[in-house]
Scaffold this motif. Structure first.
Motif, PDB file in Angstrom:
ATOM      1  N   ASP A   1      -5.041  -4.114  -2.234  1.00  0.00           N
ATOM      2  CA  ASP A   1      -3.468  -3.606  -2.185  1.00  0.00           C
ATOM      3  C   ASP A   1      -2.371  -4.578  -2.475  1.00  0.00           C
ATOM      4  O   ASP A   1      -1.562  -4.362  -3.221  1.00  0.00           O
ATOM      5  CB  ASP A   1      -3.088  -2.921  -0.955  1.00  0.00           C
ATOM      6  N   THR A   2      -2.634  -5.685  -2.060  1.00  0.00           N
ATOM      7  CA  THR A   2      -1.823  -6.938  -2.343  1.00  0.00           C
ATOM      8  C   THR A   2      -2.235  -7.960  -3.138  1.00  0.00           C
ATOM      9  O   THR A   2      -1.435  -8.849  -3.371  1.00  0.00           O
ATOM     10  CB  THR A   2      -1.682  -7.535  -0.595  1.00  0.00           C
TER      11      THR A   2
ATOM     12  N   GLU B   1      -6.406  -3.819   2.412  1.00  0.00           N
ATOM     13  CA  GLU B   1      -5.363  -4.537   2.370  1.00  0.00           C
ATOM     14  C   GLU B   1      -5.521  -5.943   1.172  1.00  0.00           C
ATOM     15  O   GLU B   1      -4.499  -6.267   0.693  1.00  0.00           O
ATOM     16  CB  GLU B   1      -5.077  -5.275   3.762  1.00  0.00           C
TER      17      GLU B   1
END
Length: 245
Positions: free
Chosen positions: A64-65, A61
């Motif tokens: 990904d961000t 995460e």
């Protein structure tokens, strides 16, 4: 504790985030007061905007961000050691009166093997090079000790001047936020002093939970209670990581 830790990031631009309570506080700050705060994690992610609390620095995460993902050597050599990060946010297993941190090993007593902890990770470099450091942990005599069993991460050493003598460019720990209040280093001695209490907490409670003779500021203040907005944001952040039943 988590909300007051998040408030400490007011005005910060960049934050090197530790996993656990520091990550909760940093992500909460980005949601409620500092939407432009750049969260940086040890795995090389810059500008992460996780939709839930990451499980570790290797949580996908975070990548990904992120605005960018760089190598770990670049993260430490260029970004951290280059003085490009405002705030380091760390946790601890043990902390002493000069904010030295132990996350390596603890003495479990006679005839018992030593207790092994997660280790240093990037914390020593974070504490040495970030502009300032914040520490968040629960307050008990188990965590707040007269002398750490091992110094993993240098806070203020044995007093003023130690960091400069070792060539550390960062200012070191500026505040320790606990579930009872806030401690800050005395400007003259660098020893942690109780400066703020959370509502309903007494000085005596904090002293009983501290492994050394804790000094207090001349004018101890009380932290503001969490607002409805802060509580809603914190609950939503924690709920986002739970699997639906």
């Amino acid at each position: 504790m988590e909300i007051n830790a998040a408030r400490m990031l007011s005005g910060a631009r960049t934050c090197f985030v530790g996993i656990g309570l520091p990550s909760t506080a940093a992500n909460l700050a980005r949601r409620i007061t500092e939407p432009g705060l750049v969260l940086i994690y040890e795995s090389g992610t810059i500008g992460s905007k996780p939709t839930r609390l990451p499980l570790s620095i290797g949580d996908g995460e975070l990548a990904d961000t992120a605005d960018a993902v760089v190598t770990v050597p670049e993260m430490f050599n260029y970004w951290l050691q280059g003085g490009r990060i405002d705030v380091g946010f760390l946790g601890a297993a043990q902390i002493d009166r000069f904010a030295n941190i132990n996350t390596t090993v603890v003495d479990r007593g006679p005839d018992r093997p030593e207790g092994r902890l997660p280790g240093a990770g990037g914390a020593p470099e974070i504490a040495a090079n970030c502009g300032r450091v914040l520490v968040v942990l629960r307050h008990s005599t188990r965590n707040f000790v007269e002398k750490t069993d091992f110094v993993t991460t240098l806070g203020h050493g044995s007093g003023p001047g130690d960091r400069r003598a070792l060539g550390m460019p960062g200012a070191g720990p500026a505040a320790v936020i606990t579930d009872l209040g806030v401690l800050r280093p005395d400007p003259g001695t660098a020893e942690l002093v109780l400066t703020e209490l959370h509502p309903g907490v007494t000085v005596e409670q904090v002293r009983e939970a501290t492994g050394w003779k804790l000094r207090t500021a001349d004018d101890i203040t009380t932290t503001s209670p969490p607002t409805a907005e802060e509580l809603e944001a914190l609950r939503a952040l924690k709920a986002a990581g739970r699997s639906p039943r």
